[in-house]
Design a protein around this motif. Structure first.
Motif, mmCIF file in Angstrom:
data_model
loop_
_atom_site.group_PDB
_atom_site.id
_atom_site.type_symbol
_atom_site.label_atom_id
_atom_site.label_comp_id
_atom_site.label_asym_id
_atom_site.label_seq_id
_atom_site.Cartn_x
_atom_site.Cartn_y
_atom_site.Cartn_z
ATOM 1 N N ALA A 220 0.820 -1.208 0.000
ATOM 2 C CA ALA A 220 0.000 0.000 0.000
ATOM 3 C C ALA A 220 0.855 1.259 0.000
ATOM 4 C CB ALA A 220 -0.935 -0.005 1.209
ATOM 5 N N ALA A 221 2.015 1.213 0.657
ATOM 6 C CA ALA A 221 2.873 2.397 0.735
ATOM 7 C C ALA A 221 3.464 2.765 -0.621
ATOM 8 C CB ALA A 221 3.996 2.156 1.744
ATOM 9 N N ALA A 222 3.529 1.806 -1.541
ATOM 10 C CA ALA A 222 4.110 2.073 -2.864
ATOM 11 C C ALA A 222 3.099 2.623 -3.853
ATOM 12 C CB ALA A 222 4.719 0.796 -3.432
ATOM 13 N N LEU A 223 1.814 2.599 -3.471
ATOM 14 C CA LEU A 223 0.772 3.050 -4.388
ATOM 15 C C LEU A 223 0.790 4.568 -4.507
ATOM 16 C CD1 LEU A 223 -2.050 0.714 -3.081
ATOM 17 C CD2 LEU A 223 -0.882 0.517 -5.274
ATOM 18 N N PRO A 224 0.599 5.094 -5.723
ATOM 19 C CA PRO A 224 0.604 6.551 -5.889
ATOM 20 C C PRO A 224 -0.666 7.171 -5.311
ATOM 21 C CG PRO A 224 0.005 5.482 -7.946
ATOM 22 C CD PRO A 224 0.376 4.387 -6.983
ATOM 23 N N GLY A 225 -0.556 8.424 -4.881
ATOM 24 C CA GLY A 225 -1.748 9.126 -4.404
ATOM 25 C C GLY A 225 -2.068 8.824 -2.953
ATOM 26 N N ASP A 226 -3.234 9.295 -2.509
ATOM 27 C CA ASP A 226 -3.596 9.198 -1.094
ATOM 28 C C ASP A 226 -4.880 8.402 -0.862
ATOM 29 O OD1 ASP A 226 -5.356 10.911 -2.230
ATOM 30 O OD2 ASP A 226 -4.967 12.613 -0.900
ATOM 31 N N ALA A 227 -5.209 7.502 -1.793
ATOM 32 C CA ALA A 227 -6.396 6.651 -1.635
ATOM 33 C C ALA A 227 -5.968 5.208 -1.875
ATOM 34 C CB ALA A 227 -7.487 7.068 -2.616
ATOM 35 N N PRO A 228 -5.239 4.607 -0.916
ATOM 36 C CA PRO A 228 -4.634 3.283 -1.156
ATOM 37 C C PRO A 228 -5.618 2.183 -1.493
ATOM 38 C CG PRO A 228 -4.480 3.912 1.162
ATOM 39 C CD PRO A 228 -4.911 5.126 0.416
ATOM 40 N N GLN A 229 -6.789 2.173 -0.897
ATOM 41 C CA GLN A 229 -7.749 1.105 -1.186
ATOM 42 C C GLN A 229 -8.211 1.160 -2.637
ATOM 43 O OE1 GLN A 229 -11.268 1.104 1.275
ATOM 44 N NE2 GLN A 229 -11.826 -0.977 0.689
ATOM 45 N N ARG A 230 -8.529 2.366 -3.110
ATOM 46 C CA ARG A 230 -8.945 2.526 -4.510
ATOM 47 C C ARG A 230 -7.785 2.233 -5.445
ATOM 48 N NH1 ARG A 230 -8.354 6.571 -8.036
ATOM 49 N NH2 ARG A 230 -7.841 8.150 -6.487
ATOM 50 N N LEU A 231 -6.604 2.740 -5.105
ATOM 51 C CA LEU A 231 -5.455 2.571 -5.997
ATOM 52 C C LEU A 231 -4.964 1.131 -6.042
ATOM 53 C CD1 LEU A 231 -3.739 5.934 -5.127
ATOM 54 C CD2 LEU A 231 -4.638 5.275 -7.367
ATOM 55 N N PRO A 270 -13.864 -14.635 -4.191
ATOM 56 C CA PRO A 270 -13.244 -14.558 -2.865
ATOM 57 C C PRO A 270 -11.996 -15.436 -2.812
ATOM 58 C CG PRO A 270 -15.605 -14.872 -2.689
ATOM 59 C CD PRO A 270 -15.268 -15.068 -4.134
ATOM 60 N N ALA A 271 -11.011 -14.958 -2.050
ATOM 61 C CA ALA A 271 -9.750 -15.686 -1.976
ATOM 62 C C ALA A 271 -9.321 -15.849 -0.525
ATOM 63 C CB ALA A 271 -8.668 -14.937 -2.752
ATOM 64 N N ASP A 272 -8.555 -16.899 -0.283
ATOM 65 C CA ASP A 272 -7.933 -17.076 1.030
ATOM 66 C C ASP A 272 -6.716 -16.156 1.092
ATOM 67 O OD1 ASP A 272 -9.757 -19.048 1.653
ATOM 68 O OD2 ASP A 272 -8.480 -20.650 0.843
ATOM 69 N N GLY A 273 -6.753 -15.200 1.949
ATOM 70 C CA GLY A 273 -5.653 -14.231 2.008
ATOM 71 C C GLY A 273 -5.980 -13.063 1.106
ATOM 72 N N GLY A 274 -5.853 -13.265 -0.212
ATOM 73 C CA GLY A 274 -6.284 -12.261 -1.181
ATOM 74 C C GLY A 274 -5.471 -10.997 -1.209
ATOM 75 N N GLY A 275 -4.144 -11.115 -1.167
ATOM 76 C CA GLY A 275 -3.311 -9.928 -1.287
ATOM 77 C C GLY A 275 -2.504 -9.671 -0.029
ATOM 78 N N PRO A 276 -1.540 -8.765 -0.127
ATOM 79 C CA PRO A 276 -0.715 -8.444 1.037
ATOM 80 C C PRO A 276 -1.555 -7.966 2.220
ATOM 81 C CG PRO A 276 0.225 -7.506 -0.967
ATOM 82 C CD PRO A 276 -1.134 -8.027 -1.319
ATOM 83 N N ASP A 277 -1.055 -8.195 3.418
ATOM 84 C CA ASP A 277 -1.792 -7.831 4.619
ATOM 85 C C ASP A 277 -1.996 -6.326 4.763
ATOM 86 O OD1 ASP A 277 -1.939 -10.493 5.306
ATOM 87 O OD2 ASP A 277 -0.145 -10.439 6.574
ATOM 88 N N ASP A 278 -1.123 -5.534 4.124
ATOM 89 C CA ASP A 278 -1.249 -4.085 4.284
ATOM 90 C C ASP A 278 -2.201 -3.443 3.293
ATOM 91 O OD1 ASP A 278 0.159 -4.239 1.916
ATOM 92 O OD2 ASP A 278 1.676 -2.761 2.466
ATOM 93 N N GLY A 279 -2.935 -4.262 2.524
ATOM 94 C CA GLY A 279 -3.901 -3.706 1.579
ATOM 95 C C GLY A 279 -3.336 -3.476 0.186
ATOM 96 N N GLY A 280 -2.210 -4.085 -0.119
ATOM 97 C CA GLY A 280 -1.604 -3.940 -1.434
ATOM 98 C C GLY A 280 -2.113 -4.990 -2.417
ATOM 99 N N VAL A 281 -1.272 -5.302 -3.399
ATOM 100 C CA VAL A 281 -1.641 -6.204 -4.489
ATOM 101 C C VAL A 281 -0.539 -7.233 -4.691
ATOM 102 C CG1 VAL A 281 -2.400 -6.343 -6.897
ATOM 103 C CG2 VAL A 281 -2.752 -4.224 -5.613
ATOM 104 N N ARG A 282 -0.921 -8.483 -4.921
ATOM 105 C CA ARG A 282 0.040 -9.525 -5.282
ATOM 106 C C ARG A 282 -0.241 -9.969 -6.710
ATOM 107 N NH1 ARG A 282 -0.729 -12.746 -1.436
ATOM 108 N NH2 ARG A 282 1.115 -12.284 -0.166
ATOM 109 N N ILE A 283 0.808 -9.979 -7.529
ATOM 110 C CA ILE A 283 0.685 -10.299 -8.964
ATOM 111 C C ILE A 283 1.636 -11.439 -9.268
ATOM 112 C CG2 ILE A 283 0.868 -9.385 -11.309
ATOM 113 C CD1 ILE A 283 0.696 -6.543 -10.027
ATOM 114 N N SER A 284 1.127 -12.505 -9.900
ATOM 115 C CA SER A 284 2.000 -13.636 -10.221
ATOM 116 C C SER A 284 1.551 -14.323 -11.493
ATOM 117 C CB SER A 284 2.023 -14.638 -9.047
ATOM 118 O OG SER A 284 0.722 -15.112 -8.784
#
Length: 284
Positions: A220-231, A270-284
């Motif tokens: 989430a800290a790497a996302l641009p802007g100030d709306a991390p959930q949307r971004l 729905p996913a088990d876990g579903g992304g980083p714990d801090d609200g970011g994104v996992r891509i693989s």
């Protein structure tokens, strides 16, 4: 005699049918299934807009550049509608007179060199540089805003593409979560989707994220802007829309997962876990 002619005609027709079938089978095996490579945005009201996967890839790049610059979703809508009209969202190397690229920009009119205007990131920034100079562009009709930048001979045509422009802009800026999905064939087994996604993240968003253990994690800290959930949804949708290029097979965000193998119909689940714990994104 008549019976013999009839039998001969039937025989010829049978051979023609067999020949056509054989050619169709051969083409199916030799030509990639481009028709099935599509991306769709389905909005809350049930409205569905579809692009070919290569078009959606360019839409994702254009929108990522607007997000990177901190511009509103309306800027992405205008840019996408313009590119649909000018090039059908394809980075073409031809056009009217010396027009080139996604936005059909003319080197002779000061847009840049041919190499520059066929670089999608450069071309998008050049369009946006012009757009932000238009007073009150976010409140203007698309026809007026786009025409002020483009000086097209057919300015009214931009408005025709506002619906798909708005739909993809809404998804790719994260305003419409879990709304974009793509139907793609399985990627090349030799490809490295995490590394490809990492390179595209840097190119499109300006986000530095290192591939490790077969995945790229955008915190989430790497996302641009100030709306991390949307971004986070902006990056997640971008990852799906660019999967035709990167070979990405799985995207996880906000408790949801997109699996390439599920096809276009399944979308997000729905996913088990579903992304980083801090609200970011996992891509693989």
């Amino acid at each position: 005699m008549r019976s013999r002619l009839l039998r001969g005609t039937v025989g010829v027709l049978a051979l023609v049918v067999l020949a056509v079938g054989a050619v169709a089978l051969l083409l199916t095996r030799l030509v990639p299934d481009r028709v099935s490579e599509t991306c769709a945005v389905v909005l809350d009201d049930g409205t569905r807009h579809v692009l070919d996967a290569d078009q959606a890839d360019n839409a994702a790049l254009i929108t990522a550049v607007t997000v990177r610059r901190g511009l509103p979703a309306r800027a992405a809508t205008i840019a996408l509608a313009t590119a649909v009209q000018e090039s059908k969202l394809r980075n073409i190397d031809y056009g009217d007179r010396d027009s080139l690229g996604l936005f059909q920009q003319r080197p002779s009119q000061g847009w840049g060199t041919p190499e520059q205007v066929t670089d999608p990131v450069y071309a998008t920034n050049a369009f946006l540089d012009g757009l932000v100079q238009v007073p009150g562009y976010t409140e203007l009709p698309i026809t007026e805003a786009a025409q002020t930048v483009q000086r097209s001979g057919y300015p009214e045509a931009y408005a025709d593409h506002e619906p798909e422009g708005r739909a993809f802009a809404s998804a790719l800026t994260g305003h419409s979560p879990a709304s974009l999905t793509c139907h793609l064939p399985e990627p090349d087994a030799a490809a490295s989707p995490a590394e490809a996604a990492s390179a595209r993240l840097e190119q499109d968003f300006g986000i530095t994220a290192t591939a490790a253990d077969g995945a790229v994690v955008v915190g989430a800290a790497a996302l641009p802007g100030d709306a991390p959930q949307r971004l986070a949804w902006a990056v997640a949708h971008w990852a799906v829309a660019t999967a035709v290029d990167t070979g990405v097979t799985t995207v996880e965000v906000a408790g949801q997962v997109w699996q390439r193998s599920d096809g276009n119909e399944a979308g997000w689940a729905p996913a088990d876990g579903g992304g980083p714990d801090d609200g970011g994104v996992r891509i693989s």
